[in-house]
Design a protein around this motif. Structure first.
Motif, mmCIF file in Angstrom:
data_model
loop_
_atom_site.group_PDB
_atom_site.id
_atom_site.type_symbol
_atom_site.label_atom_id
_atom_site.label_comp_id
_atom_site.label_asym_id
_atom_site.label_seq_id
_atom_site.Cartn_x
_atom_site.Cartn_y
_atom_site.Cartn_z
ATOM 1 N N LEU A 152 74.050 50.434 28.499
ATOM 2 C CA LEU A 152 75.425 50.186 28.053
ATOM 3 C C LEU A 152 75.481 49.350 26.787
ATOM 4 O O LEU A 152 76.195 49.683 25.837
ATOM 5 C CB LEU A 152 76.212 49.501 29.169
ATOM 6 N N TRP A 153 74.725 48.248 26.747
ATOM 7 C CA TRP A 153 74.841 47.347 25.600
ATOM 8 C C TRP A 153 74.237 47.954 24.345
ATOM 9 O O TRP A 153 74.686 47.665 23.231
ATOM 10 C CB TRP A 153 74.231 45.984 25.925
ATOM 11 N N ASP A 154 73.246 48.827 24.486
ATOM 12 C CA ASP A 154 72.741 49.561 23.326
ATOM 13 C C ASP A 154 73.818 50.505 22.799
ATOM 14 O O ASP A 154 74.033 50.620 21.586
ATOM 15 C CB ASP A 154 71.489 50.364 23.696
ATOM 16 N N SER A 155 74.489 51.192 23.712
ATOM 17 C CA SER A 155 75.557 52.105 23.314
ATOM 18 C C SER A 155 76.694 51.359 22.626
ATOM 19 O O SER A 155 77.241 51.821 21.613
ATOM 20 C CB SER A 155 76.101 52.845 24.545
ATOM 21 N N LEU A 156 77.060 50.201 23.168
ATOM 22 C CA LEU A 156 78.135 49.409 22.570
ATOM 23 C C LEU A 156 77.761 48.930 21.172
ATOM 24 O O LEU A 156 78.585 48.973 20.249
ATOM 25 C CB LEU A 156 78.464 48.218 23.472
ATOM 26 N N LEU A 157 76.506 48.490 21.008
ATOM 27 C CA LEU A 157 76.079 48.036 19.686
ATOM 28 C C LEU A 157 76.156 49.178 18.680
ATOM 29 O O LEU A 157 76.687 49.002 17.568
ATOM 30 C CB LEU A 157 74.656 47.488 19.746
ATOM 31 N N HIS A 158 75.653 50.338 19.041
ATOM 32 C CA HIS A 158 75.698 51.482 18.123
ATOM 33 C C HIS A 158 77.137 51.853 17.791
ATOM 34 O O HIS A 158 77.459 52.139 16.630
ATOM 35 C CB HIS A 158 74.984 52.680 18.751
#
Length: 215
Positions: A94-100
Motif C-alpha cells: 500500500l505505501w509503495d502504491s501511495l508514494l508512486h
C-alpha cells in the motif's frame, strides 16, 4: 444503453463531466499563476477568466471567488492521486502504491510539458509562499483538504478491502497522506536552499511506512 448510462455504470465520468472538470482545472491554474506572479491583491476575477479564456459568468458558475478557485487545484490533484492509487498493481504494498501515486501528481516527470512550464526560480517559490499565507485562502484550503481526504479515503478503502464509512483505517491513511504531502510541500518551499520535492516526499513516505521511528 446510452453512452452516458454506460459511464455511470462503470463509475467513469462522462464527456460533459470531464469537460467541466477541465474547465475547473484551467480556472484554478490560471488563478494560481496570476496570484503567484502578481500578488493576491492585484488579481481580479476578470483577469483570471481572461487568462483561462472563458467569460466571467463561466468563472462564477464554478467558483464564488479566487480563493475557492485556487483551493480547487488541491482537490483535483488528490482526486488524481486516488485514481492513480486504484490503478497501481494489486500486489504492490500500500505505501509503495501511495508514494508512486503522490509522486506522479506532485512531481511531473522530467522532460514533460508540465515540468517545463512550471517556474522553479526563487521568485516563484516566494510568490507561492505569500499566496498560501493569504488569510482569505485559509478557509478554502481547510474545505479543500476535507474534500480531498474524503475522496482518498474511498480509494484507500477500495484498495484495502475496508469500509470507508465504518472503518478507521482508510480515514487514518488518507489523513496521514494528506498531512505528509503538505509537510513535504511546506518544507520544500521554505528550505533555505531549493529542495527537490520528490526527494522530500520519498523521505516522508519512507518514514510513514516505517511507523515514524524516532530519529
Amino acid at each position: 444503453m446510452a453512452p452516458a448510462d454506460e459511464n455511470r455504470t462503470t463509475g467513469q465520468p462522462g464527456l460533459r463531466e470531464r469537460k467541466k472538470r477541465q474547465t475547473r482545472v484551467a480556472l484554478s491554474q490560471a488563478a494560481i499563476r496570476l496570484c503567484v506572479l502578481h500578488g493576491w491583491a492585484d488579481v481580479t476575477v476578470e483577469q483570471i477568466a481572461a487568462e483561462a479564456d472563458v467569460s466571467v459568468r463561466t468563472f462564477r458558475n464554478y467558483f464564488a471567488g479566487k480563493a475557492e478557485a485556487i483551493a480547487a487545484s488541491h482537490v483535483e490533484r488528490m482526486l488524481r492521486v486516488a485514481d492513480d492509487l486504484l490503478a497501481r498493481p494489486a500486489g504492490e504494498p500500500l505505501w509503495d502504491s501511495l508514494l508512486h501515486a503522490v509522486l506522479d501528481q506532485f512531481v511531473p516527470p522530467e522532460g514533460s510539458a508540465q515540468q517545463d512550464s512550471a517556474p522553479q526560480n526563487e521568485r516563484w517559490r516566494a510568490g507561492v509562499r505569500l499566496m498560501l499565507a493569504e488569510p482569505a485562502l485559509a478557509g478554502e484550503i481547510v474545505k479543500a483538504n476535507a474534500a480531498a481526504q474524503e475522496e482518498l479515503t474511498k480509494a484507500v478503502a477500495r484498495r484495502t478491502g475496508t469500509d470507508a464509512e465504518r472503518d478507521v483505517y482508510p480515514k487514518l491513511v488518507a489523513s496521514v497522506v494528506a498531512a505528509g504531502s503538505a509537510v513535504a510541500v511546506e518544507h520544500s518551499l521554505r528550505a533555505e536552499k531549493p529542495a527537490p520535492l520528490g526527494a522530500i516526499l520519498a523521505q516522508v513516505f519512507e518514514q510513514l511506512a516505517a511507523g515514524l521511528p524516532v530519529p
